[in-house]
Design a protein around this motif. Sequence first.
Motif, PDB file in Angstrom:
ATOM      1  N   PRO A 159    -103.527 -22.906 -23.685  1.00  0.00           N
ATOM      2  CA  PRO A 159    -104.095 -21.931 -22.753  1.00  0.00           C
ATOM      3  C   PRO A 159    -103.542 -20.513 -22.938  1.00  0.00           C
ATOM      4  CG  PRO A 159    -102.438 -23.231 -21.629  1.00  0.00           C
ATOM      5  CD  PRO A 159    -102.594 -23.812 -23.016  1.00  0.00           C
ATOM      6  N   LEU A 160    -102.557 -20.353 -23.832  1.00  0.00           N
ATOM      7  CA  LEU A 160    -102.027 -19.017 -24.086  1.00  0.00           C
ATOM      8  C   LEU A 160    -102.985 -18.233 -24.968  1.00  0.00           C
ATOM      9  CD1 LEU A 160     -98.207 -19.383 -24.815  1.00  0.00           C
ATOM     10  CD2 LEU A 160     -99.257 -17.926 -23.101  1.00  0.00           C
ATOM     11  N   VAL A 215    -101.684 -16.640 -19.789  1.00  0.00           N
ATOM     12  CA  VAL A 215    -102.231 -17.992 -19.686  1.00  0.00           C
ATOM     13  C   VAL A 215    -103.547 -17.900 -18.935  1.00  0.00           C
ATOM     14  CG1 VAL A 215    -101.892 -20.263 -18.653  1.00  0.00           C
ATOM     15  CG2 VAL A 215     -99.970 -19.086 -19.703  1.00  0.00           C
ATOM     16  N   THR A 216    -104.592 -18.482 -19.487  1.00  0.00           N
ATOM     17  CA  THR A 216    -105.860 -18.554 -18.772  1.00  0.00           C
ATOM     18  C   THR A 216    -105.974 -19.923 -18.119  1.00  0.00           C
ATOM     19  OG1 THR A 216    -107.021 -19.253 -20.771  1.00  0.00           O
ATOM     20  CG2 THR A 216    -107.061 -16.897 -20.265  1.00  0.00           C
ATOM     21  N   TYR A 245    -103.219 -23.018 -10.364  1.00  0.00           N
ATOM     22  CA  TYR A 245    -102.385 -22.401 -11.401  1.00  0.00           C
ATOM     23  C   TYR A 245    -100.959 -22.947 -11.320  1.00  0.00           C
ATOM     24  CZ  TYR A 245    -100.160 -18.687 -14.148  1.00  0.00           C
ATOM     25  OH  TYR A 245     -99.441 -17.979 -15.085  1.00  0.00           O
ATOM     26  N   PHE A 247     -99.329 -25.112 -14.326  1.00  0.00           N
ATOM     27  CA  PHE A 247     -98.331 -24.477 -15.177  1.00  0.00           C
ATOM     28  C   PHE A 247     -96.936 -24.437 -14.565  1.00  0.00           C
ATOM     29  CE2 PHE A 247    -102.465 -22.503 -16.255  1.00  0.00           C
ATOM     30  CZ  PHE A 247    -102.612 -23.100 -17.496  1.00  0.00           C
TER      31      PHE A 247
END
Length: 147
Positions: free
Chosen positions: A29-30, A49-50, A106, A110
């Motif tokens: 996701p980076l 990060v998405t 989120y 993460f």
Amino acid sequence: MNAAALPAGVERVSRIPYRLLSWGVPMGPLTLLRTQGRRTGLPRTVPVVTLRHADLDWLVSPFGATQWVRNIRANGRAELGRGHWFRTVGLVEVDGETKLDVLHRYRRAFGFIPFVRHAFDATPGDGPSGFRTEADRHPVFLLQPRG
């Protein structure tokens, strides 16, 4: 108004993914976020990060109104990508219940990253409403494709 200060070590640690992403190495996701500097007009690039949630893509700033957040607020657009491939996106800042839900997701997705875990007081177990008291500290942007 000063931009939020990054926690000690974040800038130094982010050099590694920045370098790998700039070489085109996929990192989950980076991705690299390239904004236009609001004062200089020069390109500014940072790893972010998405989050994919509800069939939409989101950017969350766990560290508050950082420089990239302030650049987006001034311009409303950026580029995301890695290597030589970037796509232009529009970014719309969101508030309300949607923001709480995205912050919750989120943090849940993460939270294994120490910097992310320590940036939030609320935990995934608190549910979306648990993020209400700290929502002002974490800008959230909806990504919109642009041609």
